[in-house]
Structures are given as C-alpha cells and as structure tokens.
Design an enzyme around this catalytic site. Structure first.
Site, PDB file in Angstrom:
ATOM      1  N   HIS A 244       2.945 -53.760  35.466  1.00 38.88           N
ATOM      2  CA  HIS A 244       2.866 -52.870  36.621  1.00 38.88           C
ATOM      3  C   HIS A 244       4.118 -52.007  36.759  1.00 38.88           C
ATOM      4  O   HIS A 244       4.323 -51.337  37.780  1.00 38.88           O
ATOM      5  CB  HIS A 244       2.671 -53.733  37.880  1.00 38.88           C
ATOM      6  CG  HIS A 244       2.123 -53.000  39.059  1.00 38.88           C
ATOM      7  ND1 HIS A 244       2.763 -52.950  40.277  1.00 38.88           N
ATOM      8  CD2 HIS A 244       0.983 -52.289  39.219  1.00 38.88           C
ATOM      9  CE1 HIS A 244       2.054 -52.252  41.119  1.00 38.88           C
ATOM     10  NE2 HIS A 244       0.966 -51.837  40.518  1.00 38.88           N
ATOM     11  N   LYS A 246       6.941 -48.990  36.288  1.00 35.66           N
ATOM     12  CA  LYS A 246       6.994 -47.531  36.126  1.00 35.66           C
ATOM     13  C   LYS A 246       8.445 -47.155  35.879  1.00 35.66           C
ATOM     14  O   LYS A 246       9.261 -47.130  36.810  1.00 35.66           O
ATOM     15  CB  LYS A 246       6.480 -46.804  37.377  1.00 35.66           C
ATOM     16  CG  LYS A 246       5.000 -47.019  37.687  1.00 35.66           C
ATOM     17  CD  LYS A 246       4.787 -48.111  38.692  1.00 35.66           C
ATOM     18  CE  LYS A 246       3.321 -48.257  39.051  1.00 35.66           C
ATOM     19  NZ  LYS A 246       3.084 -49.449  39.887  1.00 35.66           N
ATOM     20  N   ASP A 251      17.418 -40.153  27.020  1.00 31.82           N
ATOM     21  CA  ASP A 251      18.737 -40.169  26.387  1.00 31.82           C
ATOM     22  C   ASP A 251      19.642 -41.247  26.980  1.00 31.82           C
ATOM     23  O   ASP A 251      20.862 -41.177  26.874  1.00 31.82           O
ATOM     24  CB  ASP A 251      19.422 -38.805  26.497  1.00 31.82           C
ATOM     25  CG  ASP A 251      18.774 -37.779  25.574  1.00 31.82           C
ATOM     26  OD1 ASP A 251      18.073 -38.193  24.638  1.00 31.82           O
ATOM     27  OD2 ASP A 251      18.959 -36.576  25.801  1.00 31.82           O
ATOM     28  N   HIS A 469       1.102 -45.293  48.887  1.00 30.63           N
ATOM     29  CA  HIS A 469       1.325 -46.193  47.758  1.00 30.63           C
ATOM     30  C   HIS A 469       2.806 -46.529  47.568  1.00 30.63           C
ATOM     31  O   HIS A 469       3.167 -47.300  46.694  1.00 30.63           O
ATOM     32  CB  HIS A 469       0.765 -45.536  46.487  1.00 30.63           C
ATOM     33  CG  HIS A 469       0.618 -46.454  45.330  1.00 30.63           C
ATOM     34  ND1 HIS A 469       1.347 -46.311  44.167  1.00 30.63           N
ATOM     35  CD2 HIS A 469      -0.163 -47.547  45.140  1.00 30.63           C
ATOM     36  CE1 HIS A 469       1.006 -47.247  43.307  1.00 30.63           C
ATOM     37  NE2 HIS A 469       0.097 -48.015  43.872  1.00 30.63           N
ATOM     38  N   LYS A 471       6.385 -48.195  47.837  1.00 29.28           N
ATOM     39  CA  LYS A 471       6.810 -49.589  48.037  1.00 29.28           C
ATOM     40  C   LYS A 471       8.314 -49.599  48.314  1.00 29.28           C
ATOM     41  O   LYS A 471       9.130 -49.513  47.388  1.00 29.28           O
ATOM     42  CB  LYS A 471       6.499 -50.440  46.807  1.00 29.28           C
ATOM     43  CG  LYS A 471       5.006 -50.428  46.412  1.00 29.28           C
ATOM     44  CD  LYS A 471       4.819 -49.674  45.123  1.00 29.28           C
ATOM     45  CE  LYS A 471       3.382 -49.462  44.734  1.00 29.28           C
ATOM     46  NZ  LYS A 471       2.497 -50.532  44.661  1.00 29.28           N
ATOM     47  N   ASP A 476      18.541 -53.243  57.686  1.00 31.50           N
ATOM     48  CA  ASP A 476      19.703 -52.715  58.397  1.00 31.50           C
ATOM     49  C   ASP A 476      19.968 -51.279  57.935  1.00 31.50           C
ATOM     50  O   ASP A 476      19.039 -50.502  57.768  1.00 31.50           O
ATOM     51  CB  ASP A 476      20.908 -53.634  58.209  1.00 31.50           C
ATOM     52  CG  ASP A 476      20.667 -55.009  58.856  1.00 31.50           C
ATOM     53  OD1 ASP A 476      19.826 -55.081  59.763  1.00 31.50           O
ATOM     54  OD2 ASP A 476      21.302 -56.001  58.442  1.00 31.50           O
TER      55      ASP A 476
END
Length: 551
Positions: A244, A246, A251, A469, A471, A476
C-alpha cells in the site's frame, strides 16, 4: 506369499465394507458431528494461540461458529498474515545486503535522537528500533494539495532526472494525467536514466493489462509486479496482504510521500458515487548525505529486490558496485544539489481545480526549510506493528489537540480507548472522515464507534466534498504523521505501509491548515442526532463492528 497377502487384504476390505453397511444415516451424522466439534476445537485453539489481538481473535471465532464451512476456508486463506516464506527470506536477504553496505560505507541511518525534544525521543525510538531509521534534519519540504500540482511537480522532476527514478505505488491507473507522467518516465528511460516502477499486483491490475505498461517496458523502464497473486500462491501466502506504499525517489535527493496513488481523480472510480478522491503529497529535498529520500530509496530498493530471485541478484550486484549512495553510481553531488534548489523554487504554485472536481480550494503552500523528520515503513512479519504503536503512544502524550484525517476509520479497542481518554482529559480531539466511502461494510463498522466517541467529547466531522483519502494525524503543534496509513487494522497489521513523522512546527502547521480547510466542507455529527437514529441502524452497525478487525 503374495497370494496369501492379497487374500488377507481382500478379507480386511470385505470386513470393513460389511461394517459400514451396518451403519445408519444417524451413525454417519454422529460421526460428522464429532469431526465437526473436533475441527472447531482445533481451529479455536489455533486462533487463540496465534492471534495476538483480542478483537481479531473474537471476530474470527464468531465467523467460525456462525458460518463453519466458510469460516474454516476463510481462516485458512486469510486468517494469518502469511507473507510467504520465500518472500520473507528475500526480504531478509535484501535488508542484509543493504545494511551491510551501509555499515561498510559508514552510512548511519539510526541517528538523530538528540535533535528531538525529550518528550518525543521515546516515540521516535519505537520507529528506530523496528525500522532502523532515525531522525534526519535539514529538509526542504513542500505540501502539495491538488492533483495537477502533484502531477506537474512529479513530471518536472522526472524530466530533470539524470540518474535514477524509483517509484512504488499501490494503484497505477493509466488515465488522464497519469499518461503524461508515464510518457515522461518513458522519455527519461530512453535518454539513459535508470527507471524502476514497483506497482501492487492487485491494486494496479488494470495497469498491468494496459498499453501503458507495454510502453514503459519498450522504453526500458523496469516494471515490477509487487506481491503477485494466483491460485497456487494462495495456498502458501495471503493474497490480501498488499503493498500500500506510495513513494517516489528521484536521483536520491528528491522524495515524494503521501496518500496520492498514481491516479487522476477525474477518471478514477467515478462509478462509486462518492465523489472524487482528495489526496495530498509532500515533496522533500535535502543536501545531506543521509536524508528522508535516502531512506525512501533504501525501502524501494529492498522491496524491489525481495520480489524475485532475479531482482535479488541484481541488487546484490548493485550493492557490490556501490559508490557513496544507495542506488546511484558515482553521483555528482554539487550538480544535483544546485539542481534540487532550482526545482524547489520552480514548483511553488497552485492551480485551480476543474469545476465540480471538489468543493475545496487550498491555497498554495510555501517551501518549509530545515524540517526534521523520520521515515517509518511497516510490513507484516517484518516491522511488528510499528506505526500502530507510534500512533497510540503520541495520542496518549497529546496535551492540547489531536486531529485525524482518514478515509477509513475502524480502530480496535485500545486505539478507540486512547482517543476517548484523550478527549476526557481535556484534549481537543477531532476526527475528519468522508461522509460516504467506497466500502459498505467499512462505513457501518466505522459508525459503530461514533456513539462512544461522541459521548467522550470527540468531534466527528463528515467531509462532504468527495472521498477524502488524505491520511494525516496532527498532535499538538509540533508532531504530525503523514503518509499511507488508514486508521484501521488492515493498515496497521496487514499491508505494507509507510509514514513520515514530522517534528518541525512550521511544517506541522501546514498540514493542520490543510485539515482546517477540510473542516470547512464538513458537517459535524451531534450526539443527540446520532442517538435518535432508528434502532435497526444501530443494531446493524454493531453487528458489523463484531467483524471490524477483519475488514
């Protein structure tokens, strides 16, 4: 002698046949009942002895006794996080290769604890212990909040790449601006840049059967299928354990991380009636020898090497020819550093979304310099439950506020309890979730937790502008978790995920500002209105909640 043995066997067979012909259907039913009871006891003992999460154990026992045949088959196929013995061995070997090389070249990844304030050193140590990654300073980071901005930034960086492009995604959906990025990646490969794309076999199913996949391979891009599935493979590992992550590393000085899959939201899942997906990404650059981008490259290189023996052999050869950087042959550091600065200044923009694409407009975010951050990858049977443990720890340590943005909210009792306790001790706790999601069961399992959260004083905001979508967790004013992890047990225990822990208040403030804009397109759930729902709705939510650890 042979004749006598044959006669003896024939007599035994005849005796057995005679014995069973005297059995009634009731006798067979009794035998079946005994076998069923024995099987249920054996499976229950197996579940209790293997599962470490009480909620997961109870859910599986409920499935087993409610639907015995289905429950037995489901547990055999999906009950335990079996990532596959050979895959696990390759992961260990790839990690060993990378770690040995790092030690040989004096690359220290588990560093930087002293840079943190004392109240976050223990939290950071959880990640360092399980992943080997410490805290890295001096990053330039930019929060990208709109699809075109993310795509244009990626394409610009790929067009300017000189040596390597490493990409790892759960979903690659070749429509819209994704095709522009694929063409940029193919062009980079044709001019001699080493390009790798690792995509999840299930999440990117349509990509692997598309002309875009063939275009990349013809151009010389190394396309890898992560965790391939098949009927035979299902017998030895769980097919629902997915990659899952991404991640993009260019470089090895430029890194991208976030909830953003390689999809154009104008074309992706438009038949689900939940609106367009809304995602964010962070672009990070650094002039340090060891940085977040370096750690990302280490993760992607290990994941690619673990997929098959050929990749592992190639990684072994690459490590033996290693010069100064993890995946780059003899980089020209000064040239790359100057180019990174130019690119960072170049992409400081924001484009308006297409009309009707979403109900929010987030102003462009400036580059924040000197960011202190830590990469936290997680994988089943490899890093324990590192992100879950990190999240629960920071919730308990919050003093002023906790704000969570997640598309799927299905916590366990410990996490739900941490949120309610935080609210009861005076911390402002806000949960931002989509009003509608693309999973019927997840929607109702999530709603089953609202009553206790609302009673404790947690604010629940339902986002109405599409499928949010993103996350993010802001604690604080000085801590943020940003990445791919949903607030559900699948992300915490089963999938390969990655999060970025951010410790610099200026960067945390940008994520908090983004959450604030989301709240402007939300409607809040009130305790009184929630209690007035029909009894059948509440009952259905609570029934689904019994199985929530398995969703």
């Amino acid at each position: 002698m042979i004749l006598s043995e044959w006669l003896e066997a024939s007599i035994d067979t005849f005796a057995i046949e005679q014995y069973f012909t005297t059995w009634s259907w009731g006798d067979f039913a009794g035998l079946g009942l005994v076998l069923h009871i024995v099987l249920m006891i054996v499976m229950t003992l197996r579940i209790v002895s293997v599962q470490r999460n009480i909620g997961v154990s109870i859910a599986w026992v409920a499935v087993l006794y409610t639907l015995p045949v289905f429950g037995f088959i489901a547990y055999i196929l999906l009950g335990e996080p079996m990532i596959g013995r050979r895959y696990r061995e390759r992961v260990d070997q790839a990690s060993l290769l990378m770690n040995d090389m790092a030690r040989r070249e004096h690359l220290v990844f588990d560093q930087g604890q002293e840079l943190l304030p004392p109240n976050y050193r223990g939290v950071s140590q959880i990640g360092t212990r399980w992943t080997g990654f410490g805290v890295f300073p001096d990053h330039n980071m930019q929060l990208l909040t709109e699809p075109s901005a993310i795509f244009n930034s990626l394409i610009d960086d790929i067009n300017a790449a000189q040596r390597t492009v490493l990409m790892e995604f759960y979903i690659v959906y070749p429509k819209g601006q994704v095709l522009e990025l694929i063409e940029a990646l193919a062009a980079a490969a044709r001019r001699g840049v080493e390009c790798h794309l690792l995509a999840d076999s299930v999440g990117s199913f349509s990509f692997f059967n598309s002309s875009a996949h063939r275009t990349l391979e013809r151009a010389g891009v190394f396309v890898h299928q992560s965790l391939p599935v098949g009927l035979f493979k299902t017998l030895f590992k769980r097919s629902d354990l997915r990659n899952h992550r991404k991640i993009v590393v260019i470089d090895e000085y430029i890194g991208y991380i976030g909830s953003f899959n390689l999809v154009d939201p104008r074309f992706f899942k438009q038949n689900k009636n939940v609106g367009q997906w809304i995602d964010v990404a962070i672009r990070a650059t650094s002039q340090q020898a060891i940085s977040i981008a370096t750690a990302m490259a280490k993760v992607v290189a290990t994941d690619i090497g673990a997929e098959n023996n050929e990749n592992l052999d190639a990684l072994n050869q690459r490590v033996n020819n290693y010069t100064r950087k993890l995946y780059v042959m003899d980089p020209t550091i000064n040239d790359l550093n100057s180019r990174v600065k130019v690119l960072s200044d170049h992409i400081d923009y924001h484009e308006q979304p297409d009309i009707g694409s979403m109900s929010i407009v987030i102003p462009k975010k400036p580059i924040v310099k000197g960011v202190l951050a830590q990469l936290i990858p997680s994988a089943p049977q490899v890093t324990a439950h590192v992100i879950y443990n990190t999240l629960v720890t920071v919730i308990h340590r919050a003093n002023k506020r906790i704000r969570i943005t997640t598309p799927y909210f299905v916590p366990d009792e410990a996490l739900s309890g941490a949120l309610t306790i935080a609210a009861k001790r005076g911390v402002e706790v806000t949960l931002i979730v989509p009003e509608k999601v693309d999973s019927f069961l997840v929607q109702h399992a999530s709603q089953a937790y609202y009553q206790e959260l609302l009673e404790a004083g947690v604010n629940i905001a339902l986002f109405t502008g599409g499928l949010l979508h993103t996350k993010t967790v802001v604690v604080d004013d000085d801590y943020c978790l940003f990445g791919t992890v949903n607030i559900d047990m699948r992300s915490f225990y089963l999938n390969m995920e990655v999060s970025l822990a951010i410790y610099t208040p200026e960067m945390v403030a940008q994520v908090a500002d983004c959450q604030e804009v989301y709240l402007q397109s939300c409607r809040y759930v009130s305790l009184d209105a929630w209690q007035q729902r029909h009894g059948a709705e509440r009952l259905f939510d609570n029934v689904v909640r019994l199985f929530s650890p398995l969703l």
